[in-house]
Design an enzyme around this catalytic site. Structure first.
Site, PDB file in Angstrom:
ATOM      1  N   GLY A   1     -77.132  65.954  33.869  1.00  0.00           N
ATOM      2  CA  GLY A   1     -76.419  65.889  35.164  1.00  0.00           C
ATOM      3  C   GLY A   1     -75.739  67.231  35.310  1.00  0.00           C
TER       4      GLY A   1
ATOM      5  N   HIS B   1     -66.278  65.324  38.166  1.00  0.00           N
ATOM      6  CA  HIS B   1     -66.233  66.736  38.564  1.00  0.00           C
ATOM      7  C   HIS B   1     -66.066  67.134  39.986  1.00  0.00           C
ATOM      8  CE1 HIS B   1     -67.831  68.622  34.932  1.00  0.00           C
ATOM      9  NE2 HIS B   1     -68.784  67.717  34.807  1.00  0.00           N
TER      10      HIS B   1
ATOM     11  N   GLN C   1     -69.386  73.120  38.776  1.00  0.00           N
ATOM     12  CA  GLN C   1     -69.981  73.420  37.506  1.00  0.00           C
ATOM     13  C   GLN C   1     -70.654  75.024  37.791  1.00  0.00           C
ATOM     14  OE1 GLN C   1     -71.723  69.783  35.983  1.00  0.00           O
ATOM     15  NE2 GLN C   1     -70.891  70.645  34.242  1.00  0.00           N
TER      16      GLN C   1
ATOM     17  N   CYS D   1     -70.742  67.598  28.170  1.00  0.00           N
ATOM     18  CA  CYS D   1     -70.640  68.301  29.408  1.00  0.00           C
ATOM     19  C   CYS D   1     -71.322  69.688  29.284  1.00  0.00           C
ATOM     20  CB  CYS D   1     -69.247  68.161  30.036  1.00  0.00           C
ATOM     21  SG  CYS D   1     -69.023  69.061  31.631  1.00  0.00           S
ATOM     22  N   LEU D   2     -71.907  69.914  30.182  1.00  0.00           N
ATOM     23  CA  LEU D   2     -72.236  71.579  29.845  1.00  0.00           C
ATOM     24  C   LEU D   2     -71.290  72.521  30.204  1.00  0.00           C
ATOM     25  CD1 LEU D   2     -75.807  71.226  31.995  1.00  0.00           C
ATOM     26  CD2 LEU D   2     -75.675  71.490  29.365  1.00  0.00           C
TER      27      LEU D   2
ATOM     28  N   HIS E   1     -69.511  60.621  35.630  1.00  0.00           N
ATOM     29  CA  HIS E   1     -69.166  61.685  35.088  1.00  0.00           C
ATOM     30  C   HIS E   1     -69.131  62.912  36.223  1.00  0.00           C
ATOM     31  CE1 HIS E   1     -69.383  64.809  31.596  1.00  0.00           C
ATOM     32  NE2 HIS E   1     -69.645  65.433  32.638  1.00  0.00           N
ATOM     33  N   GLU E   2     -70.386  62.556  36.726  1.00  0.00           N
ATOM     34  CA  GLU E   2     -70.631  63.748  37.863  1.00  0.00           C
ATOM     35  C   GLU E   2     -69.429  63.723  39.048  1.00  0.00           C
ATOM     36  OE1 GLU E   2     -72.216  66.248  36.680  1.00  0.00           O
ATOM     37  OE2 GLU E   2     -73.207  65.049  35.145  1.00  0.00           O
TER      38      GLU E   2
HETATM   39 NI    NI Z   1     -70.135  67.446  33.177  1.00  0.00          NI
END
Ligand code: NI
Length: 190
Positions: free
Chosen positions: A60, A154, A65, A108-109, A150-151
């Site tokens: 995701g 963000h 991000q 998380c990236l 989660h997204e």
């Molecule tokens: Ni994330």
């Protein structure tokens, strides 16, 4: 299942089109704005976000991000499976929480190599616009429900580490990866 007018190969590129901002970067803490019109620019951003997500082994990715404070997220919970649906959600909103809380591990990236348990509702109804600008809604459970939440966080400037209860273990993991616990914020009340 909504068919998206976007076919991005599930492959890793040597040079992903976008670079990912990491914990401590202000763009991750800013509130994202609604996408006013779903247009070519939106579709290009979604395409590049998917290419970047696949290249970085993510499931995701949210626009902040990649340094864009717009309400756009992309999700593919099974990138190894060509037939698994890809979700591109413009202006997503959680309309309803339809199940109890569940614990699950997240990463998380933007915070590479840090993983921790997070408690979230197990099932949610989310409405959004697809890349044609058409309104859609789905009821998601399991991993998909978790990734959606989660997204969506963000887009509010919230990171999964803010929701981790075991702060002691988290602090150790963050330090090991050269991140700072000072960049973790108290989670908003649900
Ligand atoms: Ni994330």
């Amino acid at each position: 299942m909504s068919l998206q007018p976007l076919a991005v190969p599930k492959e890793k590129l040597k040079t992903p089109p976008l670079s990912i901002h990491t914990l401590g970067d202000r763009v991750l803490r800013s509130l994202s704005k609604n996408v006013a019109t779903v247009n070519q620019e939106t579709r290009l951003l979604a395409r590049e976000m998917l290419q970047t997500m696949y290249s970085c082994d993510g499931i995701g990715l949210a626009a902040p991000q990649v340094g864009v404070n717009k309400r756009l997220i992309v999700i593919d919970i099974d990138p190894e499976e060509a037939a698994n649906p890809v979700w591109v959600m413009v202006n997503p909103v959680i309309k309803r929480v339809v199940a109890d809380l569940e614990v699950g591990q997240e990463g998380c990236l933007s915070i590479p190599n840090v993983f921790a348990d997070v408690v979230r509702p197990a099932r949610v109804v989310v409405s959004f616009r697809d890349l044609s600008g058409k309104p859609q809604a789905i009821e998601a459970s399991g991993l998909l429900a978790r990734v959606i939440q989660h997204e969506l966080d963000h887009l509010e400037g919230v990171l999964f580490v803010d929701r981790v209860e075991n702060q002691l273990a988290l602090a150790q993991d963050l330090t090991k990866q050269k991140f700072s616990l000072r960049d973790v914020q108290p989670a908003p009340v649900r």
